[in-house]
Design an enzyme around this catalytic site. Sequence first.
Site, PDB file in Angstrom:
ATOM      1  N   CYS A  28      40.792 -24.810 -27.811  1.00 52.57           N
ATOM      2  CA  CYS A  28      40.592 -25.466 -26.519  1.00 52.57           C
ATOM      3  C   CYS A  28      39.164 -25.338 -26.005  1.00 52.57           C
ATOM      4  O   CYS A  28      38.653 -26.246 -25.340  1.00 52.57           O
ATOM      5  CB  CYS A  28      41.573 -24.925 -25.480  1.00 52.57           C
ATOM      6  SG  CYS A  28      41.427 -23.145 -25.159  1.00 52.57           S
ATOM      7  N   HIS A  84      43.165 -20.382 -21.959  1.00 51.12           N
ATOM      8  CA  HIS A  84      43.137 -21.831 -22.046  1.00 51.12           C
ATOM      9  C   HIS A  84      41.872 -22.326 -21.367  1.00 51.12           C
ATOM     10  O   HIS A  84      41.279 -21.615 -20.537  1.00 51.12           O
ATOM     11  CB  HIS A  84      44.377 -22.444 -21.384  1.00 51.12           C
ATOM     12  CG  HIS A  84      44.569 -23.897 -21.697  1.00 51.12           C
ATOM     13  ND1 HIS A  84      44.438 -24.402 -22.971  1.00 51.12           N
ATOM     14  CD2 HIS A  84      44.876 -24.957 -20.907  1.00 51.12           C
ATOM     15  CE1 HIS A  84      44.671 -25.709 -22.956  1.00 51.12           C
ATOM     16  NE2 HIS A  84      44.925 -26.072 -21.711  1.00 51.12           N
ATOM     17  N   ASP A 102      42.975 -32.093 -19.408  1.00 54.24           N
ATOM     18  CA  ASP A 102      43.559 -31.079 -20.290  1.00 54.24           C
ATOM     19  C   ASP A 102      44.177 -31.810 -21.472  1.00 54.24           C
ATOM     20  O   ASP A 102      45.270 -32.384 -21.364  1.00 54.24           O
ATOM     21  CB  ASP A 102      44.616 -30.263 -19.537  1.00 54.24           C
ATOM     22  CG  ASP A 102      45.268 -29.194 -20.412  1.00 54.24           C
ATOM     23  OD1 ASP A 102      44.913 -29.094 -21.605  1.00 54.24           O
ATOM     24  OD2 ASP A 102      46.148 -28.464 -19.900  1.00 54.24           O
TER      25      ASP A 102
END
Length: 226
Positions: A28, A84, A102
């Site tokens: 990520c 994250h 996202d």
Amino acid sequence: MATSNLDSSSSITESVEIPRFHHTPFYCEENVYLLCKKLSADGIAKSDGSDLFVIFISNEHKQIPLWHQKASHRADGVILWDYHAICVQKRKDSNLPHLVWDLDSSLPVPSPLSTYVSETIRPSFQLFSEFQRFFRIVHAPIFLHSFASDRRHMKDSAGNWVHPPPSYDVIVAEDGTIYNLNEYIDMSPVDVVKSIGDDTKNDVLAQRLGVLVSESQLEEFFSLVS
């Protein structure tokens, strides 16, 4: 889904086609790095990325629950990440919501910040203290100059990949640093800002690692960003 550009003057929030953005599962931090560059290059964000903020989510225990995540095997999409990373885009028009990008979310991309908070972070959901989430807010232009990862964290003790790495070269910071991901995801309650104000905003715009805020301070911070 619509493929039109979503500049900061857009009057509506439309979903975009995720395949237009580079995405490697479980990376990520690199996905958000490339996302910021792509949004700026495509005119969806400002060319210098000054309307973009990278947010790392984690805690001392590296256990953070987030909902509506594609990697989840549950119906509600909840998963326990160690950390994250997402991107928030501020809007020029104060009547329009800030947007969350996202690429791991099953929600529309982008989504209004308030929607993302209520659906993905779910502050109303009572969590044990070890699952308390903290948010490191970093201004994207600084992040793009400073972030580096040689992906060492994705190898096991024998040197094997835990998850397949991206095909492109590793990201090296402008000053030659080859790895500093640990600095972004190292979070402790003692480092959370005491209150949100103009000094908090100024720190985000000036400091390499931005500021660390609590769950209740996240939306408050972006209410000051205009």
